[in-house]
Design an enzyme around this catalytic site. Structure first.
Site, PDB file in Angstrom:
ATOM      1  N   LYS A 192       0.765  -0.976  -0.044  1.00 32.84           N
ATOM      2  CA  LYS A 192       0.054   0.093   0.011  1.00 32.84           C
ATOM      3  C   LYS A 192       0.898   1.213  -0.059  1.00 32.84           C
ATOM      4  CE  LYS A 192      -3.727   2.138   2.420  1.00 32.84           C
ATOM      5  NZ  LYS A 192      -4.774   2.342   3.701  1.00 32.84           N
ATOM      6  N   LYS A 244      -2.113  -1.687  -3.710  1.00 40.03           N
ATOM      7  CA  LYS A 244      -3.022  -0.464  -3.715  1.00 40.03           C
ATOM      8  C   LYS A 244      -2.110   0.987  -3.837  1.00 40.03           C
ATOM      9  CE  LYS A 244      -6.271   1.931  -0.866  1.00 40.03           C
ATOM     10  NZ  LYS A 244      -7.062   1.808   0.554  1.00 40.03           N
TER      11      LYS A 244
END
Length: 324
Positions: A192, A244
């Site tokens: 992320k 992400k």
């Protein structure tokens, strides 16, 4: 050699397509706002709303009817504090919403919950702070353990660990197993990145963050580190790993997909959504084609499933044969 022969007709192109989209490979993120009696539009994400506890039932029913694989729930509380107390309150908005959605969904799709403190803290960080104002990794793990137990007890089938604390997967897995929730799965937001594309999401959850999250989210310039984080999470017991954002990190997604022996997902984040919607509203791009192409590109790079705000709409196009 004439490769064009295999592009001669729509039927032939469909027959030899290497990457196909299926509704079951899509997950719909849903925001539920405490105290709301009706859906509230999110200005930076046209077509996306903060749901009430009543309207979320319809959104889940629509997703299930379209064949969407799952929904990921985010709570938007009315009151926040330094510890993010609402996250572990069984009557907090996310946990109440989880029980309602589980009842509505039945076995039609997988009910998932965001396991992070950022929506619930008054400082907007994903963990608790130490006396110097830094995010305290190990103290935060204790809060994540508590969150995991409440979310599992509320009916979440898949916990989305999005806080990027070191050791979070191992800590949550141990807590779940010790409490009799060995059947509850973990989705690790492994790679992320500290991205500019989260802006509209912060509107959606009414984030109070000041500053940034660069001390725990990944540097956008680091490719190998994304793979390293995913491998650590797999070793700690993650059932699924995540990259992400999706669109700007397709190289990382491809790396993780090639190395992982468990499912790999990707999150098409709010900024990716907002850019396509904005360009389409101006008539600069074909909206449907851009949506389909963007999700197909994420799947092509190696994602087994995609979290996208277009999940229900895209699933409808797929079922109608309009996503070729």
């Amino acid at each position: 050699m004439r490769p064009r022969r295999l592009r001669e007709s729509a039927a032939l192109r469909r027959l030899v397509s290497e990457t196909r989209l299926d509704p079951a490979d899509l997950v719909l993120p849903i925001f539920v706002r405490e105290g709301s009696s009706e859906p509230i539009p999110i200005s930076s994400m046209p077509g996306v709303v903060q749901h009430s506890l009543d309207s979320v039932k319809g959104a889940v029913a629509d997703a299930a009817a379209a064949g969407v694989g799952g929904v990921m729930l985010f709570g938007v509380p009315e009151v926040r504090d330094a510890e993010g107390s609402g996250a572990t309150d069984p009557e907090g908005i996310l946990n109440v919403a989880t029980r309602i959605v589980r009842e509505e969904a039945g076995d039609a799709l997988v009910v998932q919950t965001d396991l992070c403190l950022d929506e619930f803290t008054d400082h907007g960080h994903c963990g608790v702070l130490d006396p110097l104002g830094r995010v305290d990794n190990d103290a935060t793990l204790g809060r994540y353990r508590e969150m995991a137990l409440v979310q599992a007890a509320s009916g979440s089938q898949l916990l989305g660990l999005s806080g990027m604390m070191d050791g979070q997967v191992a800590a949550v897995r141990e807590a779940l197993d010790d409490a009799g929730f060995a059947h509850t799965a973990i989705l690790a937001y492994s790679a992320k990145y500290a991205s500019a594309f989260y802006g509209p999401f912060r509107d959606a959850v009414e984030s109070t963050l000041e500053g940034d999250r660069r001390t725990y989210q990944l540097d956008p310039g680091n490719r190998r580190e994304g793979l390293r984080e995913a491998m650590i999470d797999i070793e700690e017991g993650a059932d699924i790993v995540m990259v992400k954002p999706a669109g700007s990190y397709l190289d990382v997604l491809a790396d993780v997909s090639a190395a992982s022996d468990i499912p790999v997902w990707a999150y098409q984040v709010s900024g990716e959504y907002a850019m396509i919607e904005a360009a389409a509203m101006h008539g600069w791009i074909d909206r449907r084609r851009a949506v389909i192409e963007s999700v197909r590109g994420i799947r092509r790079a190696g994602a087994d499933a995609v979290l996208t705000y277009w999940a229900t709409e895209l699933a409808g196009w797929i079922r109608k044969g309009e996503a070729a």
